[in-house]
Design a protein around this motif. Structure first.
Motif, short mmCIF file in Angstrom:
data_model
loop_
_atom_site.label_atom_id
_atom_site.label_comp_id
_atom_site.label_asym_id
_atom_site.label_seq_id
_atom_site.Cartn_x
_atom_site.Cartn_y
_atom_site.Cartn_z
N CYS A 148 0.87 -1.19 0.00
CA CYS A 148 0.00 0.00 0.00
C CYS A 148 0.90 1.23 0.00
N ASP A 149 1.67 1.40 -1.08
CA ASP A 149 2.64 2.48 -1.14
C ASP A 149 2.93 2.84 -2.58
N ASN A 150 3.91 3.75 -2.77
CA ASN A 150 4.15 4.35 -4.08
C ASN A 150 5.24 3.67 -4.90
N LEU A 151 5.75 2.54 -4.46
CA LEU A 151 6.76 1.85 -5.28
C LEU A 151 6.11 1.41 -6.58
N ARG A 152 6.73 1.74 -7.71
CA ARG A 152 6.20 1.31 -9.00
C ARG A 152 6.27 -0.22 -9.10
N HIS A 153 5.23 -0.83 -9.66
CA HIS A 153 5.13 -2.30 -9.75
C HIS A 153 5.39 -2.91 -8.37
N ASN A 154 4.72 -2.35 -7.36
CA ASN A 154 5.13 -2.62 -5.98
C ASN A 154 5.03 -4.09 -5.58
N GLY A 155 4.00 -4.79 -6.03
CA GLY A 155 3.90 -6.20 -5.67
C GLY A 155 5.02 -7.02 -6.28
N ASP A 156 5.25 -6.84 -7.58
CA ASP A 156 6.30 -7.59 -8.27
C ASP A 156 7.67 -7.30 -7.68
N ARG A 157 7.95 -6.01 -7.45
CA ARG A 157 9.30 -5.63 -7.04
C ARG A 157 9.58 -5.98 -5.58
N SER A 158 8.59 -5.79 -4.71
CA SER A 158 8.83 -6.15 -3.31
C SER A 158 8.96 -7.66 -3.17
N ARG A 159 8.20 -8.40 -3.97
CA ARG A 159 8.31 -9.87 -3.96
C ARG A 159 9.71 -10.30 -4.41
N SER A 160 10.20 -9.65 -5.48
CA SER A 160 11.55 -9.95 -5.94
C SER A 160 12.57 -9.66 -4.84
N GLY A 161 12.42 -8.51 -4.16
CA GLY A 161 13.34 -8.18 -3.08
C GLY A 161 13.28 -9.19 -1.95
N LEU A 162 12.07 -9.63 -1.60
CA LEU A 162 11.92 -10.61 -0.53
C LEU A 162 12.56 -11.95 -0.90
N LEU A 163 12.33 -12.39 -2.13
CA LEU A 163 12.90 -13.68 -2.55
C LEU A 163 14.43 -13.60 -2.60
N GLN A 164 14.96 -12.46 -3.06
CA GLN A 164 16.42 -12.30 -3.05
C GLN A 164 16.95 -12.33 -1.61
N PHE A 165 16.22 -11.67 -0.71
CA PHE A 165 16.62 -11.64 0.70
C PHE A 165 16.66 -13.05 1.27
N LEU A 166 15.65 -13.86 0.96
CA LEU A 166 15.61 -15.24 1.47
C LEU A 166 16.74 -16.08 0.87
#
Length: 462
Positions: free
Chosen positions: A162-180
């Motif tokens: 619920c924020d202003n990151l562009r393509h926020n679902g796709d990009r935050s998911r990518s960041g989370l998977l990289q983090f894991l």
């Protein structure tokens, strides 16, 4: 729903939509929420004392005020370093959506959507999780919550930005998977991939930081002395891709737009609203304004914003090949009317922050698309030129407020300003410009725009 980040925006936006849904008689969903960092302690305590309820004041551009008691947050979690309350709720099978509001810089993604491990916070969280602690970034918190959920066999859950990151679902998911992957937890990585979804979403409502005056007006209007009162504009919008893995509220019955793809709405909002907002904040600060509406009502600053949208943005977002579902000239005019609302009293300080993530996220894409079509970038160049002039003021200690920028390396920013050719140094910065860095077309347009900005400032000081 469990929400991470009980700031003003969440309480003026997502919580409002769920409140409206509950008011129709549909009470199948409720909100719980808390913060992953020990901030906003006074507001959290006020919400706990008020059983999660608070008063929202909304104001139209014509100055009409209304007051609503929002009661959708039924559980408020006090912060603790182990995030035990948030983890317990996130691991509950009845929790079907975990939502979060994070600044663009809080995702630590570079121009290629890779996690930027130069940030000490990220490395600290990886180390903390390996020693059994949750950490303090969105990735650290989600990892701790989702691991507990996996271990409890609590079933699938949707992760909703619920924020202003562009393509926020796709990009935050990518960041989370990289983090894991970096964490080396293959079991949790596989579980998250199979048991979560991450729809993209676009959110919009201007929500200034609450002031004492809001509390005073709420008391006068309602008779309630509300220590968690806040205010926002009357405009509200939420567009969400309908990709929920474990059910969702019937938001469409209260005005949320559930769509297959949010991209066109997102691009319009980020470029016509977010980038324009920053343009007005940077320009307004340069000539001594405190508030966004002051700059918006200044004919010269408004023209910078109008020309940027009209000349350079609308032609790339609405084309014969890809027509936009929104009427962009109308949207532009609505945005400028909203920014000109003096009752909002939104500060340049709030809107001007995080320029080092806003330029690559909000502004550089228009440069790339215009240049790919061999079209002028003169109008869009005014925005980073205003930011460079603003940065020079910051460098000289001449900004009247504290500038906050999670993505900025202060040493790099100072070096740009101290360079013999600050425009060239600015245009050479890779995190800002990616593959456009040092492009002669960018440099030429920026030199012309920076000269215009200097004339603008000098004209006000004459």
């Amino acid at each position: 729903m469990l929400h991470l980040g009980l700031g003003s925006f969440h309480r003026a936006h997502q919580a409002v939509y769920l409140h409206q849904l509950q008011q129709t008689g549909d009470r199948r969903w409720a909100l719980a929420g808390g913060n992953i960092r020990p901030d906003m302690a006074e507001t959290i305590e006020a919400l706990i004392a008020q059983q999660g309820a608070y008063t929202l004041e909304t104001v139209t551009p014509q100055g009409e005020r209304s007051y609503t008691r929002i009661t959708s947050i039924q559980t408020v979690v006090r912060h603790d370093p182990m995030l035990s309350g948030l983890i317990r709720l996130g691991a509950d099978a009845n929790t079907r959506i975990i939502s979060f509001t994070v600044t663009e810089a809080g995702y630590y993604l570079d121009a290629k959507d890779k996690l930027d491990l130069n940030f000490a916070d990220l490395q600290a969280d990886l180390d903390a999780l390996k020693s059994g602690k949750p950490g303090s970034t969105i990735y650290g918190a989600l990892t701790a919550i989702l691991k507990a959920r996996m271990q409890a066999n609590a079933g699938p859950v949707t992760l909703l930005n619920c924020d202003n990151l562009r393509h926020n679902g796709d990009r935050s998911r990518s960041g989370l998977l990289q983090f894991l992957e970096l964490l080396g937890d293959a079991e949790l990585l596989a579980w998250v991939m199979a048991h979560t979804s991450s729809p993209n979403a676009m959110v919009d409502r201007i929500t200034p930081r609450p002031t004492a005056e809001v509390r005073t007006r709420v008391l006068a209007a309602t008779g309630i002395d509300d220590a968690a009162a806040l205010m926002g504009e009357s405009f509200i919008q939420w567009v969400i891709e309908d990709h929920f893995i474990a059910g969702r509220p019937a938001w469409e019955t209260v005005g949320v737009e559930m769509v297959e793809s949010v991209q066109a709405y997102e691009e319009a909002k980020i470029r016509l609203l977010n980038a324009t907002h920053s343009c007005i904040a940077w320009a307004g600060t340069l000539v001594g304004y405190t508030y966004i509406h002051e700059g918006t009502l200044d004919a010269q600053i408004r023209q910078f914003a109008f020309d940027y949208v009209t000349n350079d943005v609308i032609p790339v977002l609405d084309t014969p090949e890809h027509p936009c579902p929104l009427n962009l000239p109308t949207y532009r005019d609505v945005v400028l009317d909203r920014f000109g609302n003096p009752a909002i009293a939104d500060t340049n300080q709030r809107v001007a922050m995080d320029g080092f993530s806003k330029i690559p996220g909000f502004i550089a894409p228009t440069f790339r698309e215009r240049l790919a079509r061999n079209e002028s970038i003169d109008s869009v160049a005014m925005l980073p030129a205003l930011f460079l002039a603003y940065l020079q003021r910051w460098h000289a200690g001449q900004i009247s407020y504290t500038y906050q920028d999670q993505a900025m390396d202060p040493a790099v920013a100072h070096a740009i300003c101290e360079s013999a050719d600050p425009v060239a140094a600015f245009c050479a910065d890779l995190p800002l410009w990616g593959n456009l860095a040092n492009d002669p077309r960018l440099l030429s347009a920026m030199r012309a725009a920076f000269a215009r900005v200097q004339q603008f400032i000098q004209g006000r000081n004459a």
